[in-house]
Write an enzyme that holds these catalytic residues in place. Structure first.
Site, mmCIF file in Angstrom:
data_model
loop_
_atom_site.group_PDB
_atom_site.id
_atom_site.type_symbol
_atom_site.label_atom_id
_atom_site.label_comp_id
_atom_site.label_asym_id
_atom_site.label_seq_id
_atom_site.Cartn_x
_atom_site.Cartn_y
_atom_site.Cartn_z
ATOM 1 N N GLU A 160 0.835 -1.201 0.000
ATOM 2 C CA GLU A 160 0.000 0.000 0.000
ATOM 3 C C GLU A 160 0.873 1.255 0.000
ATOM 4 O O GLU A 160 0.818 2.069 0.925
ATOM 5 C CB GLU A 160 -0.916 -0.016 1.225
ATOM 6 N N CYS B 30 -2.604 33.721 9.932
ATOM 7 C CA CYS B 30 -2.448 34.363 11.242
ATOM 8 C C CYS B 30 -2.183 33.327 12.331
ATOM 9 O O CYS B 30 -2.988 33.112 13.252
ATOM 10 C CB CYS B 30 -3.689 35.201 11.568
#
Length: 428
Positions: free
Chosen positions: A274, A342
């Protein structure tokens, strides 16, 4: 190896200058190289050619439809971890028997979707989940193909957030319980045990953890086969690392393949892999434009138009990504490269060598951004998600358009219950 190189001082993605891509499609923009994806997949396929294998690309690494389609053409199978990823694989035309469904929190609707869809198997992570699968399969009058995920308690020596094979992690069934659970499943009429699997983590840079996990899985499978439980698959997961830094040397796929042939080959089972990051990680870059330089206490800041909403890995994992200019010049200064978000965590790179002359409007490329980049992006701070572009030779195409501003309020409602107007205010 990748196909992002300087040619006569200009950074190219295959045969297209990245500055041209930035000009055509704007920034921030993810850029993927089809040739790099092809090479990484074919190298991995060659590395395990001595085994009966099914390579199931981990969609969670990068779920762009064009990338799924490209890998499907190369013969890849696919590992989905949600119903949404299943649907995306089907949308890309992937054959159902080349898809597996993993994940520790599968809901009833996802399990039913997978069973009705005829996927290869479900990777179950607890007795409780297997009971639910059995209940759904019985209602559908079918036998559900399942694999049990074993937690082998192997330390992959990777970041704790991407370690999945230790007892303290949420994934899988403890090794000591796996045999008992396998015998229980074998006795259930609505379940068919087709294999055993494990996954020990991501960005693993040494071979020893893979060898340890494979050895444990081989012993489990041998015991079950001896007891007459007919298995078809043994899964060893993904997790093979890539070089984010020049001095990183993760195992070569050839070494990885040789270890799997030696340890798992004698079982005579299909080996399911995988991989995700190792295929697409270095096949992508993230283009950004410089907003300005800003003085700092330790070194100057280089503010770019790309932040943690676009690439979360640096603040989330303290991950390193090399940042390079689109036009070669002496790297005679060092900057802390920051985005517009921010948050003080919005740091793309610390102490990054770049030209002192770098100026507003210049383009930089954040390398090794093909895995866990766009898939983890958000609209935090009211920012639109980046565009995605695929390059194939001298052709660059948009494979996901940049969000429009209307995406910032799509699906929302005013306090009076009326739907938000999809139109962007005329003042913009």
């Amino acid at each position: 190896m990748d196909h992002f190189t300087y040619q006569n001082g200009i950074l190219y993605a295959e045969d297209v200058a990245v500055s041209e891509i930035a000009q055509r499609f704007g920034t921030p923009t993810y850029v993927y190289s089809a040739a790099t994806i092809t090479r990484h997949m074919t190298v991995l396929q060659a590395a395990v050619s001595g085994l009966q294998t099914l390579i199931c690309y981990a969609i969670k690494a990068n779920g762009n439809l064009a990338i799924i389609e490209h890998l499907a053409r190369l013969g890849s199978g696919f590992d989905a971890v949600s119903g949404g990823e299943l649907l995306k694989a089907w949308k890309a035309g992937v054959p159902r028997d080349r898809i597996i469904l993993s994940g520790v929190g599968k809901e009833r609707w996802e399990i039913e979707l997978a069973l009705r869809g005829g996927i290869r198997y479900l990777c179950a992570e607890s007795r409780e989940e297997l009971v639910l699968i059995a209940d759904i399969a019985q209602a559908l009058k079918m036998q559900a193909p399942v694999v049990i995920r074993v937690n082998p308690n192997v330390d992959a020596k990777t970041h704790p957030y991407i370690s999945t094979g230790l007892k303290k992690n949420k994934f899988g069934v403890p090794q000591e319980e796996a045999m008992e659970l396998a015998r229980w499943v074998h006795a259930q009429g609505s379940l068919k045990l087709v294999g055993m699997s494990c996954h020990i983590g991501s960005q693993i840079t040494t071979l020893a953890p893979f060898e340890d996990a494979a050895t444990r899985m081989a012993q489990i499978c041998k015991t079950l086969i001896y007891e007459g439980i007919g298995l078809e698959h043994v899964g060893i997961g993904g997790g093979l690392g890539i070089p984010y830094r020049a001095d990183e040397t993760p195992p070569e796929p050839k070494q990885y393949g040789e270890a799997l042939v030696r340890i798992l080959g004698p079982l005579g089972l299909q080996i399911v892999l995988e991989p995700g990051r190792v295929i697409v990680g270095n096949a992508g870059i993230l283009l950004a434009r410089v907003v300005r330089q800003k003085p700092g206490a330790e070194r100057p800041f280089l503010v770019i138009d790309t932040g943690m909403n676009d690439l979360l890995r640096p603040p989330l994992y303290d991950a390193f990504h090399q940042i390079i200019p689109a036009v070669e010049a002496p790297l005679d200064a060092k900057f802390d490269v920051v985005g517009p978000i921010c948050e003080s965590a919005d740091l793309m790179g610390r102490d990054v060598p770049l030209p002192s002359s770098i100026a507003p409007g210049d383009v930089v490329a954040i390398r090794s951004a093909g895995a866990y980049g766009f898939v983890m992006a958000s609209m935090y701070n009211g920012r639109r998600r980046a565009a995605e572009v695929m390059v194939d030779g001298d052709v660059a195409r948009v494979v996901r358009a940049r969000d429009g501003f209307d995406e910032l309020w799509r699906g929302e409602f005013h306090w009076d219950g009326t739907a938000a107007d999809p139109q962007v205010p005329a003042t913009i």
